[in-house]
Write a protein that holds these residues in place. Structure first.
Motif, PDB file in Angstrom:
ATOM      1  N   LEU A 113      67.459 -18.229  24.528  1.00 55.89           N
ATOM      2  CA  LEU A 113      66.919 -17.911  23.463  1.00 55.89           C
ATOM      3  C   LEU A 113      67.467 -18.711  22.154  1.00 55.89           C
ATOM      4  O   LEU A 113      68.736 -18.826  22.181  1.00 55.89           O
ATOM      5  N   THR A 145      61.949 -18.453  24.117  1.00 52.01           N
ATOM      6  CA  THR A 145      61.915 -17.488  23.118  1.00 52.01           C
ATOM      7  C   THR A 145      62.724 -17.519  22.147  1.00 52.01           C
ATOM      8  O   THR A 145      63.853 -18.105  22.172  1.00 52.01           O
ATOM      9  N   VAL A 180      63.543  -8.529  19.974  1.00 52.70           N
ATOM     10  CA  VAL A 180      63.245  -9.688  20.729  1.00 52.70           C
ATOM     11  C   VAL A 180      64.033  -9.508  22.128  1.00 52.70           C
ATOM     12  O   VAL A 180      63.299  -9.687  23.119  1.00 52.70           O
ATOM     13  N   MET A 225      62.557  -9.012  25.861  1.00 55.67           N
ATOM     14  CA  MET A 225      63.049 -10.020  27.264  1.00 55.67           C
ATOM     15  C   MET A 225      63.596  -9.196  28.236  1.00 55.67           C
ATOM     16  O   MET A 225      63.156  -9.596  29.327  1.00 55.67           O
TER      17      MET A 225
END
Length: 179
Positions: free
Chosen positions: A101, A134, A173, A177
């Motif tokens: 990420l 991401t 976030v 995930m």
């Protein structure tokens, strides 16, 4: 159980406080997870890349959050060099089946640094988009506050409120995930 490593500089570490005040710990507490804080005060993306195997791969995490660039901006490191180092870290992660990420650095409170950080952020966004990675947009989270300049302990480091803003940006976030 997923292991998540947060790799970065003093902003990951939680400076000027201890890691107990960092966005990493706050995010883990909100999600009921343990995130490994591998922030090193004063580190650059080159330093993060140099310790990637020791601080990330050695822990066999499911995910790594890569957040760097602030010290590179202070040192006026070319955007191409920072972009290459972030790409190398993400590619190393993928080689080891670790989901990277990309964290976009918080706004610089010093205009010359912000000019560099803006270039770094754009490169990071472009790379993440091209590779379908991401992004955790810490920059946008800070800028969403009308009083974002009050979120700093000094010209570089978030204060306690700033670290809470970062955790609030990271938690959803990471949660998405892991679902």
């Amino acid at each position: 159980m997923n292991t998540i490593v947060a790799l970065g500089d003093s902003i990951t570490y939680g400076y000027p406080y201890t890691p107990d005040m960092s966005w990493v710990r706050l995010t883990g507490a909100e999600l009921g997870l343990t995130l490994l804080n591998k922030g090193v005060n004063g580190d650059s993306t080159a330093g993060m890349l140099a310790r990637f195997k020791r601080d990330v791969i050695a822990h066999s995490p499911s995910h790594v959050i890569i957040l760097g660039g602030t010290n590179d901006a202070c040192a006026r490191v070319a955007a191409e060099a920072v972009a290459a180092q972030v790409r190398q870290m993400a590619e190393l992660a993928l080689q080891y089946q670790i989901t990277p990420l990309i964290g976009l650095p918080v706004p610089g409170n010093y205009p010359p640094d912000e000019a560099y950080l803006d270039l770094y952020r754009q490169d990071m966004r472009d790379y993440a988009l091209a590779c379908k990675l991401t992004v955790i947009d810490f920059y946008a989270a800070f800028k969403a506050s009308a009083a974002w300049r009050t979120l700093y302990a000094d010209v570089l480091h978030p204060n306690a409120a700033g670290y809470r803003v970062m955790a609030a940006a990271a938690a959803p976030v990471i949660n998405s995930m892991l679902m």
